[in-house]
Each structure stands twice: as C-alpha cells, then as structure tokens.
Scaffold this active site. Sequence first.
Site, short mmCIF file in Angstrom:
data_model
loop_
_atom_site.label_atom_id
_atom_site.label_comp_id
_atom_site.label_asym_id
_atom_site.label_seq_id
_atom_site.Cartn_x
_atom_site.Cartn_y
_atom_site.Cartn_z
CD GLU A 139 -2.94 -1.17 2.27
OE1 GLU A 139 -3.96 -1.87 2.19
OE2 GLU A 139 -2.60 -0.59 3.33
CG HIS A 162 -8.54 0.10 3.57
ND1 HIS A 162 -7.67 0.96 2.91
CD2 HIS A 162 -7.75 -0.74 4.29
CE1 HIS A 162 -6.42 0.66 3.24
NE2 HIS A 162 -6.44 -0.36 4.06
#
Length: 226
Positions: A138, A171
């Site tokens: 990420e 997410h």
Amino acid sequence: MSTNLSLKKISLITILLYGLVFFSPYLFQPFSADIVIAGTTFTYILGAILMIWLYFKNRKTAVTIVEEKAKLTSPVFTMLLGFSGIFIAMIIQAIVFSIETAITGAQPSSQNTQNIIAVILANPLFILATTIGGPIMEEFVFRRSLIGLTESYTGFWFAAIISSSLFSIIHQDGHFFVYFFMGFFFALLYKMTGKIWTSIIAHCGMNTLVVIAQLVLHYANIELPK
C-alpha cells in the site's frame, strides 16, 4: 545498455502488481479455506518483495519529486519519524473515529479490521499479510506510485488528497475519513523524509499494534463498550 525503468513505468507496474495481488484470493476460492488464506498470504508477501526489488533496481532512474525535494533525508529521521508515526497514526485514527461517531452515530468499530481478525483467528499465518505484505504494498502504491505519477500535474497536496481518497475507498470499510486521514498522514511522513521506508515503518507498526490489541481483547474475552 541500462535496463532501468522510468518512474512512470515503475509506478504503473507497481499499481498493476497490486491489482493482481488484491484480486488473487479469487484464484484460490475453489479450494479449502486454509489454502485460500495460505495462498493469499503468499501472494501478499511475494507482491511486497517484488515491489521492494523494483524499487531498489530502479531507484536511480525512478525518482519522485518528493524524494528530490525532501530535506530530512537522514536515516535518523527515517527511523525517528517512522516509529513515532506508529503512535501518531493510532491517535489520528482514534480522534477521527470519535468525531465520526459523534456526527453520524455510527459504531466506532472497523468492519475491515474485524474481518481481518476473524481470518487471523482461523489461520494465524495471515498475520504476515496484514502486518507486513499489505502495508508495504500500500505504501509503494498509494504513496510512492500514485503521488509520484500525479504530483507533477497537481502538486503534492492535491496528489496526496487523491491517493488518500483511493486508499480509503480500497478498504471498503464505511469509515472514509478514518482511512483518508491515516493515508494523508503517511503521505506527510513520506514527504518529510523522501523515504518510503518512513511511512512503511509507521504503517506496518500501526497494523501490528492494532492486530495485537484486537487479539488480546479476543483472548481475554473483553468486549469494548458500544
């Protein structure tokens, strides 16, 4: 002849690699749950290793504006800001959760975190994906690659807003601003030192502490107040 790649190519390859890893669990769905978890963990770690390899192999030709203009480039600042960033990120998370709860009345729990903990309880191996593989990928994608691709067109601040928004959306948690402000904070850490390792340390450390705290609460049979 040099085979090093440009920043644009490295960034696009990194984003593509992340996409492949992100959807990799679907490849293992025909198999047992243990194989799905083991396979997903393997792809997360492999993805992180490949991104690190791409970074080191091309770090002389694929340099971002953030890395060129950074002032606090000493390893001391990388370590200091990285480790202190773990606790600052957790404070930011708690504050934004509290504000969001006060405004919307939503529960301050994270469904994304609860799902991850459930998987870890089923197979502890998955902790490697959530505390190491996932955060490393990420940071290379949402901080280095996305900001690196857009900063020359938008400037750092707008690039950080774009990357933080996408970081939150990916997410799929329902707590947009919680993940947005954490992503923005990680972007600031990266900007201050020009080292992606600063935000990686903070992100990996934060995920590790959150997982440990959730596991302690679970095994101690402690239920947080609603």
